[in-house]
Design a protein around this motif. Structure first.
Motif, PDB file in Angstrom:
ATOM      1  N   ARG A 256       0.820  -1.219   0.000  1.00 26.27           N
ATOM      2  CA  ARG A 256       0.000   0.000   0.000  1.00 26.27           C
ATOM      3  C   ARG A 256       0.851   1.267   0.000  1.00 26.27           C
ATOM      4  O   ARG A 256       0.509   2.253  -0.644  1.00 26.27           O
ATOM      5  CB  ARG A 256      -0.952  -0.004   1.199  1.00 26.27           C
ATOM      6  CG  ARG A 256      -2.030  -1.029   0.949  1.00 26.27           C
ATOM      7  CD  ARG A 256      -3.115  -1.083   1.950  1.00 26.27           C
ATOM      8  NE  ARG A 256      -3.682  -2.444   1.855  1.00 26.27           N
ATOM      9  CZ  ARG A 256      -4.682  -2.893   2.561  1.00 26.27           C
ATOM     10  NH1 ARG A 256      -5.252  -2.103   3.451  1.00 26.27           N
ATOM     11  NH2 ARG A 256      -5.107  -4.110   2.413  1.00 26.27           N
ATOM     12  N   PHE A 260       1.360   4.897  -2.922  1.00 21.60           N
ATOM     13  CA  PHE A 260       1.458   6.344  -2.703  1.00 21.60           C
ATOM     14  C   PHE A 260       2.809   6.887  -3.108  1.00 21.60           C
ATOM     15  O   PHE A 260       2.934   8.000  -3.575  1.00 21.60           O
ATOM     16  CB  PHE A 260       1.227   6.678  -1.222  1.00 21.60           C
ATOM     17  CG  PHE A 260      -0.208   6.625  -0.808  1.00 21.60           C
ATOM     18  CD1 PHE A 260      -1.010   7.754  -0.877  1.00 21.60           C
ATOM     19  CD2 PHE A 260      -0.766   5.444  -0.354  1.00 21.60           C
ATOM     20  CE1 PHE A 260      -2.337   7.706  -0.498  1.00 21.60           C
ATOM     21  CE2 PHE A 260      -2.093   5.394   0.034  1.00 21.60           C
ATOM     22  CZ  PHE A 260      -2.877   6.528  -0.040  1.00 21.60           C
ATOM     23  N   LEU A 351       5.568   5.227  17.350  1.00 24.02           N
ATOM     24  CA  LEU A 351       4.245   5.162  16.751  1.00 24.02           C
ATOM     25  C   LEU A 351       3.701   3.771  17.011  1.00 24.02           C
ATOM     26  O   LEU A 351       4.438   2.793  16.917  1.00 24.02           O
ATOM     27  CB  LEU A 351       4.324   5.444  15.250  1.00 24.02           C
ATOM     28  CG  LEU A 351       4.855   6.829  14.877  1.00 24.02           C
ATOM     29  CD1 LEU A 351       4.975   6.950  13.362  1.00 24.02           C
ATOM     30  CD2 LEU A 351       3.951   7.916  15.418  1.00 24.02           C
ATOM     31  N   ASN A 359      -3.948  -0.387   7.018  1.00 25.74           N
ATOM     32  CA  ASN A 359      -4.109   1.001   6.566  1.00 25.74           C
ATOM     33  C   ASN A 359      -3.431   1.987   7.509  1.00 25.74           C
ATOM     34  O   ASN A 359      -2.781   2.937   7.086  1.00 25.74           O
ATOM     35  CB  ASN A 359      -5.590   1.356   6.430  1.00 25.74           C
ATOM     36  CG  ASN A 359      -6.144   0.909   5.089  1.00 25.74           C
ATOM     37  OD1 ASN A 359      -5.402   0.431   4.232  1.00 25.74           O
ATOM     38  ND2 ASN A 359      -7.444   1.062   4.912  1.00 25.74           N
ATOM     39  N   GLU A 360      -3.598   1.751   8.810  1.00 28.42           N
ATOM     40  CA  GLU A 360      -2.986   2.672   9.768  1.00 28.42           C
ATOM     41  C   GLU A 360      -1.459   2.519   9.736  1.00 28.42           C
ATOM     42  O   GLU A 360      -0.725   3.497   9.877  1.00 28.42           O
ATOM     43  CB  GLU A 360      -3.555   2.428  11.168  1.00 28.42           C
ATOM     44  CG  GLU A 360      -3.096   3.404  12.242  1.00 28.42           C
ATOM     45  CD  GLU A 360      -3.328   4.885  11.917  1.00 28.42           C
ATOM     46  OE1 GLU A 360      -4.161   5.190  11.030  1.00 28.42           O
ATOM     47  OE2 GLU A 360      -2.662   5.744  12.530  1.00 28.42           O
ATOM     48  N   THR A 362       0.249   1.767   7.103  1.00 27.87           N
ATOM     49  CA  THR A 362       0.613   2.494   5.880  1.00 27.87           C
ATOM     50  C   THR A 362       0.636   4.006   6.148  1.00 27.87           C
ATOM     51  O   THR A 362       1.585   4.709   5.773  1.00 27.87           O
ATOM     52  CB  THR A 362      -0.430   2.202   4.775  1.00 27.87           C
ATOM     53  OG1 THR A 362      -0.526   0.789   4.611  1.00 27.87           O
ATOM     54  CG2 THR A 362      -0.040   2.842   3.468  1.00 27.87           C
ATOM     55  N   ASN A 363      -0.420   4.475   6.804  1.00 22.65           N
ATOM     56  CA  ASN A 363      -0.523   5.893   7.139  1.00 22.65           C
ATOM     57  C   ASN A 363       0.692   6.357   7.939  1.00 22.65           C
ATOM     58  O   ASN A 363       1.284   7.406   7.665  1.00 22.65           O
ATOM     59  CB  ASN A 363      -1.813   6.111   7.940  1.00 22.65           C
ATOM     60  CG  ASN A 363      -2.040   7.554   8.325  1.00 22.65           C
ATOM     61  OD1 ASN A 363      -1.805   8.462   7.524  1.00 22.65           O
ATOM     62  ND2 ASN A 363      -2.487   7.786   9.552  1.00 22.65           N
ATOM     63  N   LYS A 364       1.086   5.544   8.905  1.00 22.50           N
ATOM     64  CA  LYS A 364       2.189   5.955   9.781  1.00 22.50           C
ATOM     65  C   LYS A 364       3.540   5.824   9.080  1.00 22.50           C
ATOM     66  O   LYS A 364       4.424   6.669   9.262  1.00 22.50           O
ATOM     67  CB  LYS A 364       2.147   5.161  11.079  1.00 22.50           C
ATOM     68  CG  LYS A 364       0.945   5.594  11.913  1.00 22.50           C
ATOM     69  CD  LYS A 364       0.989   5.194  13.348  1.00 22.50           C
ATOM     70  CE  LYS A 364       0.064   6.120  14.130  1.00 22.50           C
ATOM     71  NZ  LYS A 364      -0.875   5.435  14.993  1.00 22.50           N
ATOM     72  N   LEU A 366       4.065   6.239   5.903  1.00 19.82           N
ATOM     73  CA  LEU A 366       4.164   7.400   5.007  1.00 19.82           C
ATOM     74  C   LEU A 366       4.359   8.691   5.801  1.00 19.82           C
ATOM     75  O   LEU A 366       5.039   9.609   5.352  1.00 19.82           O
ATOM     76  CB  LEU A 366       2.911   7.484   4.135  1.00 19.82           C
ATOM     77  CG  LEU A 366       2.900   6.466   2.986  1.00 19.82           C
ATOM     78  CD1 LEU A 366       1.514   6.331   2.389  1.00 19.82           C
ATOM     79  CD2 LEU A 366       3.909   6.867   1.898  1.00 19.82           C
ATOM     80  N   GLY A 367       3.751   8.760   6.978  1.00 16.98           N
ATOM     81  CA  GLY A 367       3.943   9.932   7.839  1.00 16.98           C
ATOM     82  C   GLY A 367       5.416  10.145   8.146  1.00 16.98           C
ATOM     83  O   GLY A 367       5.961  11.233   7.976  1.00 16.98           O
ATOM     84  N   ASN A 370       7.436  11.013   4.897  1.00 15.56           N
ATOM     85  CA  ASN A 370       7.132  12.285   4.240  1.00 15.56           C
ATOM     86  C   ASN A 370       7.346  13.516   5.105  1.00 15.56           C
ATOM     87  O   ASN A 370       7.542  14.602   4.588  1.00 15.56           O
ATOM     88  CB  ASN A 370       5.687  12.293   3.758  1.00 15.56           C
ATOM     89  CG  ASN A 370       5.532  11.533   2.458  1.00 15.56           C
ATOM     90  OD1 ASN A 370       6.125  11.894   1.459  1.00 15.56           O
ATOM     91  ND2 ASN A 370       4.769  10.466   2.498  1.00 15.56           N
TER      92      ASN A 370
ATOM     93  N   ILE B  21      -3.869   9.052   5.645  1.00 15.79           N
ATOM     94  CA  ILE B  21      -3.401   9.322   4.285  1.00 15.79           C
ATOM     95  C   ILE B  21      -4.450   8.892   3.257  1.00 15.79           C
ATOM     96  O   ILE B  21      -4.564   9.475   2.188  1.00 15.79           O
ATOM     97  CB  ILE B  21      -2.044   8.611   4.049  1.00 15.79           C
ATOM     98  CG1 ILE B  21      -1.419   9.064   2.741  1.00 15.79           C
ATOM     99  CG2 ILE B  21      -2.192   7.102   4.004  1.00 15.79           C
ATOM    100  CD1 ILE B  21      -0.066   9.617   2.886  1.00 15.79           C
ATOM    101  N   PHE B  22      -5.262   7.897   3.641  1.00 18.39           N
ATOM    102  CA  PHE B  22      -6.294   7.427   2.721  1.00 18.39           C
ATOM    103  C   PHE B  22      -7.469   8.405   2.609  1.00 18.39           C
ATOM    104  O   PHE B  22      -8.303   8.277   1.726  1.00 18.39           O
ATOM    105  CB  PHE B  22      -6.799   6.044   3.153  1.00 18.39           C
ATOM    106  CG  PHE B  22      -5.742   4.987   3.063  1.00 18.39           C
ATOM    107  CD1 PHE B  22      -5.441   4.398   1.846  1.00 18.39           C
ATOM    108  CD2 PHE B  22      -5.013   4.606   4.190  1.00 18.39           C
ATOM    109  CE1 PHE B  22      -4.454   3.428   1.748  1.00 18.39           C
ATOM    110  CE2 PHE B  22      -4.023   3.649   4.097  1.00 18.39           C
ATOM    111  CZ  PHE B  22      -3.738   3.053   2.874  1.00 18.39           C
ATOM    112  N   LYS B 405       1.738  11.410  -4.434  1.00 21.37           N
ATOM    113  CA  LYS B 405       0.545  11.061  -5.185  1.00 21.37           C
ATOM    114  C   LYS B 405      -0.431  12.227  -5.342  1.00 21.37           C
ATOM    115  O   LYS B 405      -1.146  12.301  -6.331  1.00 21.37           O
ATOM    116  CB  LYS B 405      -0.162   9.891  -4.518  1.00 21.37           C
ATOM    117  CG  LYS B 405      -1.045   9.135  -5.495  1.00 21.37           C
ATOM    118  CD  LYS B 405      -1.876   8.100  -4.779  1.00 21.37           C
ATOM    119  CE  LYS B 405      -2.754   7.353  -5.769  1.00 21.37           C
ATOM    120  NZ  LYS B 405      -3.648   6.416  -5.101  1.00 21.37           N
TER     121      LYS B 405
END
Lengths: 410, 406
Positions: A256, A260, A351, A359-360, A362-364, A366-367, A370, B21-22, B405
Motif C-alpha cells: 500500500r 502512494f 508510533l 491502513n494505519e 501504511t498511514n504511519k 508514510l507519515g 514524508n 493518508i487514505f 501522489k
C-alpha cells in the motif's frame, strides 16, 4: 547472593531477544554484586565461531562474579523439532564414530529431558541461593535443580507458547510451561501483556507474577547516520520470519505504501519458516523488486541495517516484550510498533498500531517518510527515552524478588 | 488590598478527526463533529451551566457588587450556538446584569500574532464583531491566546485601539516586582498592563483539590485573608472557566468555595473590578518584555506549542499558505484554514514530559503527540490539494509537504 541461572545463547551471536535479555540481565546482576552460575547448552554456545566470541567478551573474562557451565546438548533457543533433528545430524557427522547415541535425546523433547537431568547434576554440587530459569526449555532443568537443592525457583517468561504459535499451542510445550509456572516460587514476566497471558492461559494467581521490563545497553559508538541525499527511503523489518512476528502484515503495508510513494525500499531481515511464503507474496503483489530479503544477519550487519533504515517496523502479532525497537532507537532510527507488545506499555516515543491495521500502518509509515519533523522528533525524544531502560534497574528488581523469597524461607 | 479582578477564559477548539493518508482527496471533513458535540454537552452540564447559574446568583445576592470578565473564543461561541444554545443564553442573561465585561482576543484562539500580523488583526476584528452582535459590548481590553505577551504585542494592540491588555505575571518578567500593580509595556504609550497573580490564581485553578498541598483544604475564608493581607492596586485572578466542574470536579467543593468567596472578600472591604476599570490608573513602572511570555506550564513560554520540530513545522506549513488560501476567496477554505490555526492542535503535539505521562494527556484527544501531528499534516495536504484546485495556475508557492501522489 548466588544465583544458578539456566540461560540461553551468547551474544553477539543470538537468534533473538532471549539471548540479548539473558546477557543484559546477567551483566546487570554481576554489576550489582550478585554471583551468577550461568548454565547454557553447549550446542548454543558453539554455534558459529562461538567460543572465540565468548572469550572476546568482557562479561565472561575477568568477571569473578560469573561462572560458566556448559552442558553437552545441541539445544538452542526457539528451536523447532525439525531444527533439533538437523542439529543432531550435523553433530553425528562432525563427531563421526565418537558420536554417542546415549548422550543425546532422540527428539527435541527427549533432549529437553536429558538436559534437565544434566542440570540436576550441576545443581547437586554447585553452591547457590536461588534458581532462575528462562523460558520453557529450561523449566524442567530449574525444577530438577529445585528438587535436588530445595532452593527457591524463579521462572522468567520471555514468551509463552501462545505468543509463538498465534494461539495454537503444542500440548507438550504447554504442559512443560504450565508445570514450571506452577512449581515456581515466583514468576517474572517481561510485561503486563505477558503477565496477563500467564494468568489467563496457565491459571496462575496474579500476585505470583512480577513484571520486569527488558532493557538495553546505550550505544556509545553511535555514528552520524545515513546520507541525507538518498532519494529512496528504506523501511526495515527485522526478526524471525515467523507467524509471531507478523512479516505478512509488513508485506501488505509495503504494497500500500508503494501505491502512494514508489521511492521506498523495504528490507526484510531474518530467517524463519515463513521465509519462502513471504518472498512469494511480495512477487505476487508485484513488489518483488522493492522488497529485499537478506536472510539471517550477523550482529554487525544488524547494527548496520538499523542505521541504514529510515524507519523500523515491528508488526508482531504477539510480542511479550520486543527489544528490537529499543535497539533501533539506540541506532537513531524511529520505530512503529505493534500495540500487541510488551514494549508498547513502556516506550512512549514510538508510533503504535494494531498489527492487523494495515491502513494505519501504511498511514504511519508514510507519515515518517514524508514529514521529516516527525522523524526528527521521534528520534530525538525516543533515543533520550531509552536511556531509562537500564539492565541495572531490571537486575535490582530481580534481586528484590530473590531477597523476598529468601526471607520467606522457602 | 482593595481590589480583585476575576477574568475567566472560555474556550473550546474544533477538534480534528483522525485523518489518515487514505482520507486525502476523498474526505473534506476535517472536524470530529460527534466528539465536539459530545464534549460540548458534557462540559456544558458539568461546568458552564452550573457555574453561570452560580455567578448570576452571586451578582444578584451582592446587588451587583460582584462582577467578572470573560473572554470567550469564537470557536467556543460557534459551538455553543451549534450544540448547546442554552449555554449561550445563560451568558446573555449574565450580560443583562451589567456586571459582566467581555474581552477581545483572536476569534480562533490562534498563535497568529507570531506568524502574521495581518491575519492577527483580521481575527481580532472578527471576534470583536461577534461579541458585539451577541452581547452588544465593544471590548477595550485585549487578551492574547494563552496570555502570550511581549512588547510588540502591546504596541500593535494599542494601535488597534485597546486600553488595557492582560499578561502572565511570570517571575522572569517581574523579577522583584509584584504582579499586583498596574504596569505599562516599554513600547506602549498608554495601554495598561494587568498581570495575573499566578500564585493565588493557581491556588484555585490547580492546587484546590490537591490533598498533598499543605494549605489543603482551601476555604474561602482563608483565601480572602490571603488577598486582604496583600499590597497593591489589584489581585488579578485569571483562569480557565473550565476550572469549575471540569478541571476541579464538583465533589472537590469548588462550587461551594466560589459560592462563599465573594462574601468573604466583601466582608474585608475588597471590591470587584473589571480589567477596564484600570485603564486610567497611573502605572507604577515600565516593563521591558522581549521574548514572549505565556501562562502555560512551568516554563511560561511558547514551548507548549512550539517546543519541538513537529510543532514548528506544522505551524510554518500552515501559515505559509496564507496568501494562497486568501486568494481562493472561498469562504469555506478560509474558514477551515483558520480553524486549523487554533492553538490546541499544536498543544496536542507537545512532547514535553510526554515520557512521564503528564497532565497534557488529559486534554489530548490523540493517543500520542505523534498521532496528532500525522493527522494534522495529512489534513494540511488535503487543504493544499483543495487550494490548488481553486487557484489553478494562480498559486505559485509550492508547499514542501506535498505527497508524491496528491
Amino acid at each position: 547472593m548466588k544465583v544458578l541461572m539456566f540461560g540461553w545463547e551468547f551474544p553477539p551471536f543470538s537468534r533473538g531477544g532471549l539471548g540479548t535479555a539473558c546477557y543484559g540481565l546477567t551483566k546487570g546482576l554481576t554489576n550489582n554484586g550478585v554471583n551468577v552460575i550461568f548454565v547454557v547448552p553447549r550446542g548454543a554456545a558453539e554455534q558459529g565461531s562461538h567460543v572465540d566470541l565468548i572469550v572476546a567478551d568482557r562479561l565472561y573474562i575477568d568477571n569473578p562474579k560469573l561462572k560458566l557451565r556448559l552442558i553437552n546438548s545441541p539445544l538452542f533457543a526457539y528451536q523447532s523439532q525439525e531444527e533439533y533433528n538437523n542439529e543432531l545430524k550435523k553433530l553425528k557427522q562432525k563427531l563421526g564414530p565418537g558420536f554417542n547415541e546415549e548422550i543425546y535425546g532422540r527428539d527435541l523433547f527427549d533432549e529437553v529431558e536429558k538436559y534437565s537431568e544434566k542440570a540436576k547434576i550441576i545443581a547437586s554440587f554447585e553452591d547457590f541461593d536461588i534458581i532462575h530459569a528462562h523460558d520453557w526449555m529450561t523449566f524442567r532443568a530449574g525444577l530438577k535443580a529445585k528438587q535436588v537443592s530445595n532452593k527457591p525457583l524463579v521462572v522468567h517468561v520471555h514468551a509463552t507458547e501462545f505468543d509463538r504459535t498465534g494461539g495454537n499451542p503444542n500440548q507438550y510445550v504447554y504442559n512443560i510451561e504450565r508445570e514450571g509456572l506452577h512449581a515456581a516460587d515466583k514468576i517474572i514476566a517481561v510485561s503486563n501483556y505477558t503477565k496477563n497471558k500467564i494468568i489467563n492461559h496457565y491459571a496462575i494467581e496474579p500476585d505470583k507474577v512480577e513484571v520486569v521490563y527488558n532493557a538495553i545497553e546505550p550505544n556509545k559508538d553511535m555514528q552520524i547516520k545515513r546520507d541525507i541525499g538518498e532519494s529512496e527511503k528504506t523501511v526495515l523489518f527485522l526478526g524471525r520470519i515467523t507467524l509471531q512476528k507478523g512479516p505478512d502484515y509488513f508485506i501488505e503495508a509495503a504494497h500500500r505504501v508503494l501505491q502512494f510513494d514508489p521511492n521506498v525500499k523495504f528490507v526484510v531481515a531474518g530467517s524463519g519458516d515463513m521465509y519462502g511464503r513471504m518472498i512469494n507474496r511480495a512477487a505476487e503483489l508485484g513488489i518483488g523488486h522493492k522488497v529485499l530479503f537478506t536472510g539471517h544477519l550477523s550482529p554487525k550487519e544488524v547494527k548496520k541495517a538499523y542505521q541504514l533504515a529510515d524507519l523500523y517496523v515491528m508488526p508482531s502479532v504477539s510480542e511479550p516484550f520486543g527489544i528490537t525497537p529499543l535497539e533501533a532507537l539506540n541506532n537513531k532510527t524511529p520505530v512503529i510498533i505493534s500495540k500487541q507488545s510488551g514494549v508498547s506499555e513502556v516506550l512512549k516515543n514510538a508510533l503504535k498500531v494494531d498489527f492487523w491495521d494495515i491502513n494505519e500502518m501504511t498511514n504511519k509509515i508514510l507519515g515518517v517518510l514524508n514529514y521529516p519533523s516527525l522523524n526528527d522528533t521521534l528520534v530525538s525524544e525516543g533515543s533520550e527515552e531509552i536511556q531509562r531502560f537500564s539492565w541495572d534497574t531490571a537486575a535490582q528488581t530481580c534481586m528484590n524478588i530473590y531477597s523476598s523469597l529468601q526471607t520467606v524461607g522457602i | 488590598m482593595e481590589n480583585v479582578c476575576f477574568y475567566f477564559q472560555v474556550h473550546q477548539p474544533f477538534r480534528l478527526r483522525r485523518y489518515s493518508i487514505f482520507d486525502i482527496g476523498s474526505n473534506s471533513n476535517y472536524f470530529d463533529d460527534l466528539k465536539n458535540e459530545r464534549i460540548m454537552r458534557k462540559v456544558a452540564k458539568k461546568c458552564y451551566l452550573p457555574i453561570n447559574n452560580l455567578i448570576l446568583k452571586l451578582i444578584k445576592e451582592t446587588q451587583g457588587r460582584f462582577k467578572v470578565a470573560y473572554s470567550i473564543t469564537g470557536t467556543a461561541l460557534e459551538q455553543f450556538e451549534k450544540y448547546t444554545p442554552e449555554v449561550l443564553e445563560s451568558f446573555k442573561q449574565l450580560n443583562k446584569t451589567g456586571c459582566i465585561e467581555f474581552l477581545s482576543e483572536t476569534y480562533y484562539h490562534t498563535l497568529s500574532f507570531l506568524y502574521s500580523k495581518e491575519e492577527f488583526r483580521e481575527q481580532v476584528e472578527h471576534h470583536k464583531l461577534k461579541i458585539m452582535s451577541l452581547f452588544k459590548q465593544s471590548p477595550i481590553v485585549f487578551r492574547n491566546t494563552e496570555l502570550i505577551f511581549n512588547n510588540e504585542l502591546a504596541h500593535v494592540v494599542e494601535k488597534m485601539g485597546y486600553k488595557v491588555i492582560l499578561a502572565e505575571g511570570a517571575d522572569h518578567i517581574l523579577g522583584w516586582r509584584s504582579p499586583n500593580y498596574i504596569y505599562i509595556a516599554k513600547t506602549a504609550e498608554n495601554i495598561r498592563l494587568l498581570l495575573k497573580n499566578y500564585k493565588l490564581s493557581d491556588d484555585i485553578a490547580f492546587r484546590f483539590s490537591n490533598r498533598g498541598w499543605e494549605e489543603w483544604p482551601l476555604t474561602s475564608e482563608k483565601f480572602a485573608a490571603w488577598v486582604s493581607a496583600t499590597q497593591g492596586h489589584v489581585i488579578n485572578l485569571f483562569m480557565d472557566y473550565e476550572t469549575f466542574g471540569e478541571h476541579q470536579w464538583e465533589d472537590t467543593g469548588i462550587f461551594n468555595f466560589m459560592k462563599s468567596l465573594p462574601f468573604d472578600l466583601l466582608k474585608r472591604n475588597i471590591s470587584f473590578k473589571f480589567p477596564s476599570d484600570f485603564a486610567d490608573v497611573e502605572p507604577v513602572a515600565e516593563l521591558d518584555i522581549h521574548s514572549p511570555v505565556s501562562w502555560a506550564d512551568i516554563e511560561r513560554d511558547l514551548s507548549a506549542w512550539m517546543g519541538n520540530k513537529m510543532q514548528e513545522n506544522a505551524l510554518r506549513e500552515l501559515y505559509v499558505l496564507e496568501k494562497a488560501v486568501k486568494s481562493t476567496n472561498d469562504p469555506q477554505i478560509i474558514e477551515k484554514w483558520r480553524k486549523l490555526q487554533t492553538s490546541d492542535h499544536f498543544y496536542y503535539m507537545c512532547t514535553k514530559w510526554f515520557a512521564d505521562g503528564d497532565v497534557h494527556k488529559y486534554f489530548n484527544p490523540y493517543d500520542s503527540p505523534y498521532d496528532s501531528y500525522i493527522s494534522f499534516m495529512n489534513i494540511l495536504n488535503d487543504l493544499v490539494r483543495m487550494i490548488n484546485n481553486e487557484n489553478r495556475g494562480g498559486f505559485t508557492e509550492k508547499p514542501s509537504i506535498l505527497l508524491a501522489k496528491s
